[in-house]
Design a protein around this motif. Sequence first.
Motif, PDB file in Angstrom:
ATOM      1  N   GLU A  85       0.883  -1.159   0.000  1.00 25.54           N
ATOM      2  CA  GLU A  85       0.000   0.000   0.000  1.00 25.54           C
ATOM      3  C   GLU A  85       0.923   1.213   0.000  1.00 25.54           C
ATOM      4  O   GLU A  85       1.585   1.510   1.000  1.00 25.54           O
ATOM      5  CB  GLU A  85      -0.900   0.009   1.231  1.00 25.54           C
ATOM      6  CG  GLU A  85      -1.930  -1.099   1.264  1.00 25.54           C
ATOM      7  CD  GLU A  85      -3.105  -0.843   0.322  1.00 25.54           C
ATOM      8  OE1 GLU A  85      -3.330   0.335  -0.050  1.00 25.54           O
ATOM      9  OE2 GLU A  85      -3.780  -1.822  -0.044  1.00 25.54           O
ATOM     10  N   ASP A  88       0.919   3.773   2.861  1.00 25.62           N
ATOM     11  CA  ASP A  88       1.476   3.292   4.129  1.00 25.62           C
ATOM     12  C   ASP A  88       2.992   3.419   4.133  1.00 25.62           C
ATOM     13  O   ASP A  88       3.610   3.773   5.152  1.00 25.62           O
ATOM     14  CB  ASP A  88       1.091   1.838   4.369  1.00 25.62           C
ATOM     15  CG  ASP A  88      -0.415   1.650   4.561  1.00 25.62           C
ATOM     16  OD1 ASP A  88      -1.144   2.657   4.603  1.00 25.62           O
ATOM     17  OD2 ASP A  88      -0.847   0.484   4.671  1.00 25.62           O
ATOM     18  N   GLU A  89       3.597   3.104   2.982  1.00 29.09           N
ATOM     19  CA  GLU A  89       5.058   3.180   2.893  1.00 29.09           C
ATOM     20  C   GLU A  89       5.537   4.634   2.866  1.00 29.09           C
ATOM     21  O   GLU A  89       6.604   4.949   3.410  1.00 29.09           O
ATOM     22  CB  GLU A  89       5.544   2.432   1.652  1.00 29.09           C
ATOM     23  CG  GLU A  89       5.145   0.960   1.617  1.00 29.09           C
ATOM     24  CD  GLU A  89       5.559   0.210   2.871  1.00 29.09           C
ATOM     25  OE1 GLU A  89       6.667   0.464   3.389  1.00 29.09           O
ATOM     26  OE2 GLU A  89       4.770  -0.632   3.344  1.00 29.09           O
ATOM     27  N   LYS A  97       3.689   5.064   9.869  1.00 31.54           N
ATOM     28  CA  LYS A  97       3.143   3.921   9.136  1.00 31.54           C
ATOM     29  C   LYS A  97       2.057   3.202   9.912  1.00 31.54           C
ATOM     30  O   LYS A  97       1.001   2.854   9.350  1.00 31.54           O
ATOM     31  CB  LYS A  97       4.252   2.933   8.769  1.00 31.54           C
ATOM     32  CG  LYS A  97       3.743   1.755   7.931  1.00 31.54           C
ATOM     33  CD  LYS A  97       4.865   0.876   7.439  1.00 31.54           C
ATOM     34  CE  LYS A  97       4.329  -0.258   6.572  1.00 31.54           C
ATOM     35  NZ  LYS A  97       5.417  -1.109   6.027  1.00 31.54           N
ATOM     36  N   THR A  98       2.268   2.940  11.187  1.00 30.46           N
ATOM     37  CA  THR A  98       1.278   2.208  11.969  1.00 30.46           C
ATOM     38  C   THR A  98      -0.045   2.944  12.004  1.00 30.46           C
ATOM     39  O   THR A  98      -1.118   2.359  11.789  1.00 30.46           O
ATOM     40  CB  THR A  98       1.776   1.970  13.400  1.00 30.46           C
ATOM     41  OG1 THR A  98       2.979   1.196  13.354  1.00 30.46           O
ATOM     42  CG2 THR A  98       0.734   1.219  14.222  1.00 30.46           C
ATOM     43  N   SER A 101      -1.547   2.921   8.358  1.00 24.76           N
ATOM     44  CA  SER A 101      -1.931   1.587   7.884  1.00 24.76           C
ATOM     45  C   SER A 101      -3.188   1.083   8.581  1.00 24.76           C
ATOM     46  O   SER A 101      -3.991   0.352   7.978  1.00 24.76           O
ATOM     47  CB  SER A 101      -0.788   0.594   8.064  1.00 24.76           C
ATOM     48  OG  SER A 101      -0.466   0.416   9.427  1.00 24.76           O
ATOM     49  N   THR A 104      -5.898   2.623   6.637  1.00 17.97           N
ATOM     50  CA  THR A 104      -5.969   1.954   5.334  1.00 17.97           C
ATOM     51  C   THR A 104      -6.692   0.634   5.444  1.00 17.97           C
ATOM     52  O   THR A 104      -7.581   0.316   4.640  1.00 17.97           O
ATOM     53  CB  THR A 104      -4.551   1.725   4.768  1.00 17.97           C
ATOM     54  OG1 THR A 104      -3.879   2.977   4.628  1.00 17.97           O
ATOM     55  CG2 THR A 104      -4.613   1.032   3.413  1.00 17.97           C
ATOM     56  N   GLU A 105      -6.325  -0.184   6.423  1.00 20.78           N
ATOM     57  CA  GLU A 105      -6.942  -1.495   6.600  1.00 20.78           C
ATOM     58  C   GLU A 105      -8.443  -1.359   6.845  1.00 20.78           C
ATOM     59  O   GLU A 105      -9.234  -2.116   6.271  1.00 20.78           O
ATOM     60  CB  GLU A 105      -6.286  -2.223   7.770  1.00 20.78           C
ATOM     61  CG  GLU A 105      -4.978  -2.909   7.417  1.00 20.78           C
ATOM     62  CD  GLU A 105      -5.190  -4.071   6.477  1.00 20.78           C
ATOM     63  OE1 GLU A 105      -5.996  -4.971   6.796  1.00 20.78           O
ATOM     64  OE2 GLU A 105      -4.553  -4.083   5.400  1.00 20.78           O
TER      65      GLU A 105
END
Length: 279
Positions: A85, A88-89, A97-98, A101, A104-105
């Motif tokens: 993704e 996220d990167e 990121k955490t 992400s 995103t999830e």
Amino acid sequence: MHLILQGPLDQLAHIGAIADPARAFTIGAHAMRFEDVEAGERVRAAVSLAAFPAGVDATFIAAGRTLADFKLVAMDMDSTLITIECIDEIADMQGLKTQVSEITEAAMRGELDFGASLTKRVALLEGLDASALERVYDERLRLSPGAETMLAGVKAAGLKTLLVSGGFTFFTERLQQRLGLDYAHANVLEVREGKLTGKVLGGIVDALEKKHTVERVCAELGITPQQAIVMGDGANDLQMMAIAGLSVAFRAKPVVRAHASVALNFSGLDALLTILPES
């Protein structure tokens, strides 16, 4: 109806026997085709229940369907054509990121509105040096297993290719050139004085825009969406998958697998070529 099984060979015949096939054929190194099987809900459920824990992809498909039935392959980018993704990167370059992400999830599971979640995630990137995008592309972006083989196969069969993403043009444009894709559409990150502003320029490519993009490209090609294969992994892909002649869930969230014509949970993208031979 045919049943195509792809996975460890020692599991295929056992799972195929659930469907009481009239004939079984080994096709390729890790696939079998069971012809003229009964494909009622009971059989489908039993095959799916046995296949998933065995690491096997099971696809019921009408006999005689080939790539020649289609004219377009439309693909999501993040976690479909590529393994990451991107947002996220990028966020990882901000040490976020955490946090990103997790959003995103939730969006990919359909728990959050995609447009609102994207706006929130992009805002967290404000001030990041735009060179971080190049680092993500060079250091972290990888094609999903079987992607290049799948693309070579569909192109050889005369299909056009569309990359339509809720991600960013920085990545889709590079992939379009690298892979020789016919069309690409994604969000534009705003950059000023070499830094991300935390905003997206123009409208957001959300689920509805993805659907409209598939429809626009089909209209341009003079075909119907029923002549398109659409691949995705997240809830924001469901609308464009719903109008396709064949929808493919790749390493997808459960809600997407449940609505797709084909679910590839373990195989590479090139498994499509086993399900739909060239002729």
